[in-house]
Motif scaffolding. Structure first.
Motif, PDB file in Angstrom:
ATOM      1  N   THR A 297       0.852  -1.160   0.057  1.00  0.00           N
ATOM      2  CA  THR A 297       0.042  -0.125  -0.040  1.00  0.00           C
ATOM      3  C   THR A 297       0.951   1.387   0.115  1.00  0.00           C
ATOM      4  O   THR A 297       0.829   2.184  -0.797  1.00  0.00           O
TER       5      THR A 297
ATOM      6  N   ILE B 268       2.369   1.620  -3.435  1.00  0.00           N
ATOM      7  CA  ILE B 268       1.565   1.990  -4.422  1.00  0.00           C
ATOM      8  C   ILE B 268       1.533   3.659  -4.477  1.00  0.00           C
ATOM      9  O   ILE B 268       1.204   4.192  -5.383  1.00  0.00           O
ATOM     10  N   GLU B 269       1.219   4.136  -3.121  1.00  0.00           N
ATOM     11  CA  GLU B 269       1.193   5.466  -2.872  1.00  0.00           C
ATOM     12  C   GLU B 269       2.364   6.221  -3.522  1.00  0.00           C
ATOM     13  O   GLU B 269       2.261   7.413  -4.212  1.00  0.00           O
TER      14      GLU B 269
ATOM     15  N   TYR C 253       1.909   6.147  -7.117  1.00  0.00           N
ATOM     16  CA  TYR C 253       1.076   7.398  -7.624  1.00  0.00           C
ATOM     17  C   TYR C 253       1.592   8.660  -7.815  1.00  0.00           C
ATOM     18  O   TYR C 253       1.516   9.416  -8.667  1.00  0.00           O
TER      19      TYR C 253
ATOM     20  N   HIS D 192      -5.391  -4.132  -9.212  1.00  0.00           N
ATOM     21  CA  HIS D 192      -5.199  -3.609  -8.023  1.00  0.00           C
ATOM     22  C   HIS D 192      -4.616  -2.397  -8.054  1.00  0.00           C
ATOM     23  O   HIS D 192      -4.973  -1.206  -7.581  1.00  0.00           O
ATOM     24  N   LEU D 193      -3.467  -2.141  -8.644  1.00  0.00           N
ATOM     25  CA  LEU D 193      -2.656  -0.725  -9.041  1.00  0.00           C
ATOM     26  C   LEU D 193      -3.953   0.340  -9.713  1.00  0.00           C
ATOM     27  O   LEU D 193      -3.881   1.387  -9.002  1.00  0.00           O
TER      28      LEU D 193
ATOM     29  N   SER E 118      -6.865   0.257  -9.577  1.00  0.00           N
ATOM     30  CA  SER E 118      -7.858   0.715  -8.926  1.00  0.00           C
ATOM     31  C   SER E 118      -7.618   1.682  -7.698  1.00  0.00           C
ATOM     32  O   SER E 118      -8.382   2.829  -7.540  1.00  0.00           O
ATOM     33  N   HIS E 119      -6.506   1.882  -7.108  1.00  0.00           N
ATOM     34  CA  HIS E 119      -5.905   2.510  -6.439  1.00  0.00           C
ATOM     35  C   HIS E 119      -5.783   3.916  -7.117  1.00  0.00           C
ATOM     36  O   HIS E 119      -6.200   4.902  -6.627  1.00  0.00           O
TER      37      HIS E 119
ATOM     38  N   ASP F 110      -8.920   5.628  -7.837  1.00  0.00           N
ATOM     39  CA  ASP F 110      -9.561   6.508  -6.635  1.00  0.00           C
ATOM     40  C   ASP F 110      -8.949   7.471  -6.320  1.00  0.00           C
ATOM     41  O   ASP F 110      -9.559   8.599  -5.540  1.00  0.00           O
ATOM     42  N   ARG F 111      -7.727   7.657  -6.686  1.00  0.00           N
ATOM     43  CA  ARG F 111      -6.834   8.952  -6.337  1.00  0.00           C
ATOM     44  C   ARG F 111      -7.181   9.984  -7.227  1.00  0.00           C
ATOM     45  O   ARG F 111      -7.250  11.335  -6.908  1.00  0.00           O
TER      46      ARG F 111
END
Length: 85
Positions: free
Chosen positions: A4, A7-8, A11, A43-44, A46-47, A50-51
């Motif tokens: 997590t 992933i941030e 991003y 999964h990536l 999706s994140h 969302d951002r």
């Protein structure tokens, strides 16, 4: 949990690169991650959606390849996107 955080960081790096290159909509991203990572394309994406749902969407293709990197390492190999008009 560690993925997590990674992933941030991915991003934030993508956003920085896109600002530097005037990219406003991502079509395709090629990323390499360490072999132990649980990150995958859906999964990536999706994140990322969302951002920022304007930069990333169902049109975005994310290719994730696993390489023998140090733990929690990701390398953005390429970004294809649309620029400002």
């Amino acid at each position: 949990m560690h993925d997590t955080h990674l992933i941030e960081k991915i991003y934030q790096s993508i956003v920085t690169l896109c600002k530097q290159n005037s990219i406003v909509k991502i079509n395709e991203i090629n990323i390499e991650v360490d072999e132990g990572s649980h990150i995958d394309g859906p999964h990536l994406l999706s994140h990322l959606k969302d951002r920022d749902s304007e930069m990333f969407g169902d049109w975005t293709v994310i290719n994730v390849e696993r390489k023998p990197y140090a733990k929690l390492t990701a390398v953005i190999k390429s970004i294809d996107g649309d620029g400002c008009e």
